[in-house]
Design a protein around this motif. Structure first.
Motif, PDB file in Angstrom:
ATOM      1  N   TRP A 497       1.556  -2.671   7.339  1.00 27.94           N
ATOM      2  CA  TRP A 497       0.577  -1.757   7.702  1.00 27.94           C
ATOM      3  C   TRP A 497       0.380  -0.925   6.617  1.00 27.94           C
ATOM      4  N   LEU A 498       1.394  -0.641   5.457  1.00 23.18           N
ATOM      5  CA  LEU A 498       1.298   0.039   4.721  1.00 23.18           C
ATOM      6  C   LEU A 498       1.077  -0.933   2.951  1.00 23.18           C
ATOM      7  N   LYS A 499       0.105  -0.678   1.926  1.00 21.54           N
ATOM      8  CA  LYS A 499       0.239  -1.242   0.969  1.00 21.54           C
ATOM      9  C   LYS A 499       0.365  -0.451  -0.140  1.00 21.54           C
ATOM     10  N   THR A 500       0.976  -0.966  -1.158  1.00 20.63           N
ATOM     11  CA  THR A 500       1.384   0.008  -2.357  1.00 20.63           C
ATOM     12  C   THR A 500       0.752  -0.644  -3.623  1.00 20.63           C
ATOM     13  N   LYS A 501       0.863   0.170  -4.537  1.00 18.76           N
ATOM     14  CA  LYS A 501       0.440  -0.327  -5.980  1.00 18.76           C
ATOM     15  C   LYS A 501       1.577   0.501  -7.002  1.00 18.76           C
ATOM     16  N   TYR A 502       1.734  -0.299  -8.058  1.00 12.43           N
ATOM     17  CA  TYR A 502       2.565   0.341  -8.920  1.00 12.43           C
ATOM     18  C   TYR A 502       2.041   1.108  -9.927  1.00 12.43           C
ATOM     19  N   SER A 503       2.102   2.428 -10.577  1.00 13.82           N
ATOM     20  CA  SER A 503       1.445   3.126 -11.361  1.00 13.82           C
ATOM     21  C   SER A 503       2.122   3.236 -12.906  1.00 13.82           C
ATOM     22  N   LYS A 504       1.648   2.535 -13.673  1.00 20.27           N
ATOM     23  CA  LYS A 504       2.376   2.549 -14.943  1.00 20.27           C
ATOM     24  C   LYS A 504       2.186   3.764 -15.659  1.00 20.27           C
TER      25      LYS A 504
END
Length: 685
Positions: A497-504
């Motif tokens: 239900w929740l998607k993430t992304k990594y911030s460099k």
């Protein structure tokens, strides 16, 4: 030209001092027997008859000033509102209303029509309240009102009174204290999982600085004193601050740190555990930069053009240093300046008579919880904060000529929610038996010393009062021992239900709002949209929405601690049921969740997606049901017309304190007030 500039500057300072002196004289009490009020509200001061038996401590002589107040006044217990969080309960205390009416549902509040990653209403801001606070009412009655460190008091609402640093009200300028660490394997994974920003989205509180490998350009007179040196750059807020890790003569390991602003003169030379004196400095603040990581920013050139140089002071301590070399340094910034006091001229007067301000110990979220040495730093800093607040009592009454003082100090909350104490003092805590009885005695001594320092402030209030003074003593909430964090966003990510992304750039895992359908936000709110949560948020509806919301509730009801098989959800309400918990429907999400005792909901997102994590923090109050006895607070009323040595027969509600105080003063109770007068404490009805 220089002489003319100096003359103009001197004349401006003279006018400022003159205007402040006039301001004090103008509002000096004219009636010799005019009633005065001192309402002292330490934050997070747990008080219940089971474990934190402060009335028993008082009667036994451990808290002599509290003993005096209860023997000559009325005392009992007060229940906070849900959720048991500082801004919500201060709003209730200061307005005599419940959240459904005053509108403060939490600290960070999202609003429909705006993206969820933006906090449009901060519960600590005075602008968050929908009704008038007590200080406005008292000022209209021609009282000179002073507010010290009161949540919800800034931006200032007093026209003639004195407002000093309302906590996190998004007003003025404040430089939070910072910890500098060296990169090291001594810092484990738990450390990097912790939130290191004020209120989760603002200034960074812990910074990692590498050891410099460039050629040293320090004064030769400094370098030749030591057999070995390593340099670190601690510059921050536009102020150069340099340090040398050194091996002093007759030693083989790094054992001192030298601090300097210019690499030519030594500002401080400290061993682990030592503190510097206050050191003068100039700090840079960009007025066009709100220092909030979640809001759009002005261009770099526009921010640079808006810089203000603030005359300030810092105090430094070395928390830890070893042969690695590893360093951990805390820099405490003076909490007071011309831009967070109104009228601003009072800042100069306070600095002259009282000195630099340490408002409260540690930070929020806490940073002094990772190393054993952090505990000593915490205790040192807490004592310095209490000393400052104690000195301010006399200033507010005598120098500021106050008829009314409302005064808060945050240290009790910081101690009882910190890592080191509460889990081992409350028998209900899952970690109670992790220490020996001898160790527990030491912990009780440290915690009771905090209550003693609160009692000393009460003593200062009593000493500076007269027979016509009303003294109210209360708190916003108690504290419950904390065991585990429940990372709901990791749970929702596991369920897709929740998607993430990594911030460099930020070195953080972030929410991908456009591809997420369910998210938890502090302290107790879940937002749901079956399409996505990107863009401006609006409440969804329809069958698909109802089904997804029901699926989330079922998941939470079935969620259990894998170690104990204990359910971690206490209760869940839909936004339509907000009236059951007296919260405003327009300032909550799609679900409101309450956590079971010893568990706390957490926003934290990690790459491993673990849901349960033993917390480094030791106490909490957020999103726990307000009926828990651990959340009870003291209530003591002292003054003319109040029964002496009287114990209130029932637990009162926080809203009742406001109504009772205005009733004692014979002031008209505003129509919006929901609290009830505590009839039984009056000598005559």
């Amino acid at each position: 030209m220089k002489k003319a500039t100096f003359f103009i500057f001197s004349f401006i300072i003279f006018l400022a001092i003159l205007s402040y002196s006039y301001y004090l004289r103008n509002f000096q009490t004219q009636q010799a027997n005019k009633l005065k009020i001192y309402w002292f509200i330490p934050d997070g001061l747990r008080s219940e008859p089971e474990v934190f038996k402060i009335y028993e401590w008082a009667k036994s002589g451990e808290l002599p000033n509290l003993k005096y107040l209860i023997e000559n006044g009325s005392s009992g217990y007060s229940r906070p509102v849900f959720p048991s969080h500082t801004p919500v309960n201060f709003a209730t205390l200061m307005t005599g209303t419940w959240p459904e009416k005053h509108g403060v549902a939490d600290g960070p509040m999202r609003l429909q029509g705006y993206p969820l990653n933006m906090i449009l209403k901060g519960g600590f801001s005075s602008a968050a309240k929908n009704v008038t606070p007590i200080w406005t009412t008292l000022e209209k009655e021609k009282n000179m009102v002073s507010l010290l460190s009161v949540p919800g008091s800034t931006p200032p609402e007093l026209y003639k009174g004195l407002t000093i640093k309302g906590r996190w009200g998004n007003w003025g300028i404040e430089f939070p204290s910072v910890i500098f660490n060296s990169p090291s394997k001594l810092i484990d994974e738990d450390y990097f999982d912790q939130d290191k920003r004020v209120l989760s989205f603002s200034h960074q509180l812990t910074l990692t600085r590498p050891i410099e490998k460039n050629k040293l350009d320090w004064s030769e007179d400094i370098l030749k004193k030591y057999s070995k040196v390593q340099e670190i750059n601690l510059s921050l807020w536009g102020q150069n601050l340099f340090a040398l890790l050194v091996v002093s003569p007759n030693s083989t390991d790094f054992n001192k740190i030298i601090f300097s602003f210019d690499k030519k003169t030594i500002a401080a030379e400290l061993k682990a555990g030592e503190w510097s004196p206050w050191l003068n400095c100039k700090l840079n603040w960009q007025t066009k930069n709100d220092y909030n990581t979640q809001t759009p920013k002005k261009s770099d050139w526009e921010s640079s053009l808006s810089q203000l140089m603030i005359e300030s002071q810092i105090k430094i301590t070395v928390i830890k240093i070893d042969k690695s070399p590893f360093y951990r340094i805390r820099v405490v910034y003076d909490s007071l300046n011309d831009f967070n006091v109104q009228p601003s001229e009072a800042s100069q007067d306070i600095h002259k008579k009282i000195g630099p301000m340490i408002d409260f110990v540690d930070n929020f979220p806490p940073q002094l919880i990772f190393f054993d040495e952090d505990k000593k730093t915490f205790l040192d800093e807490m004592t310095m904060s209490f000393d400052w607040h104690q000195k301010m009592v006399s200033y507010l009454i005598k120098d500021a000529k106050s008829d009314v003082v409302i005064h808060s100090v945050y240290n009790p909350n910081q101690m009882l929610t910190s890592r080191w104490w509460l889990p081992y003092l409350d028998p209900k805590s899952p970690r109670y038996n992790d220490v020996t009885e001898d160790q527990r005695k030491i912990l009780w001594t440290e915690v009771k010393n905090m209550y003693v320092q609160i009692d000393r402030i009460l003593g200062e209030i009593i000493k500076n009062s007269d027979p016509s003074t009303y003294i109210f003593f209360s708190s916003d909430h108690g504290v419950i021992p904390l065991w585990k964090e429940v990372r709901l966003n990791n749970l929702f990510a596991q369920n897709g239900w929740l998607k993430t992304k990594y911030s460099k750039e930020k070195n953080e895992t972030e929410i991908d709002w456009g591809n997420s359908r369910v998210v938890f936000t502090q302290m107790n709110t879940i937002y749901i949209n079956p399409k996505n949560l990107g863009g401006p948020y609006h409440r969804a509806d329809g069958d698909e929405y109802q089904k997804l919301r029901q699926d989330v509730m079922v998941l939470l009801r079935n969620l259990k601690d894998p170690e104990t098989h204990t359910p971690v959800l206490e209760n869940v309400w839909t936004w339509e049921q907000a009236d059951q918990i007296r919260l405003p429907k327009d300032r909550i999400g799609d679900l409101v969740v309450s956590n079971a005792a010893h568990y706390i909901w957490s926003e934290t997102l990690t790459q491993k997606k673990e849901v349960f994590k033993v917390s480094l923090k030791g106490g909490y109050k957020q999103a726990a049901l307000n009926t828990l006895p651990e959340l009870l607070t003291p209530f003591v009323a002292f003054g003319p017309g109040i029964k002496k040595n009287y114990q209130i027969s029932h637990i009162i509600d926080h809203a009742d304190q406001y109504t009772t105080l205005l009733s004692l003063l014979n002031y008209k109770i505003p129509d919006f007030v929901q609290g009830k007068k505590i009839e039984e404490i009056f000598t005559s009805k």
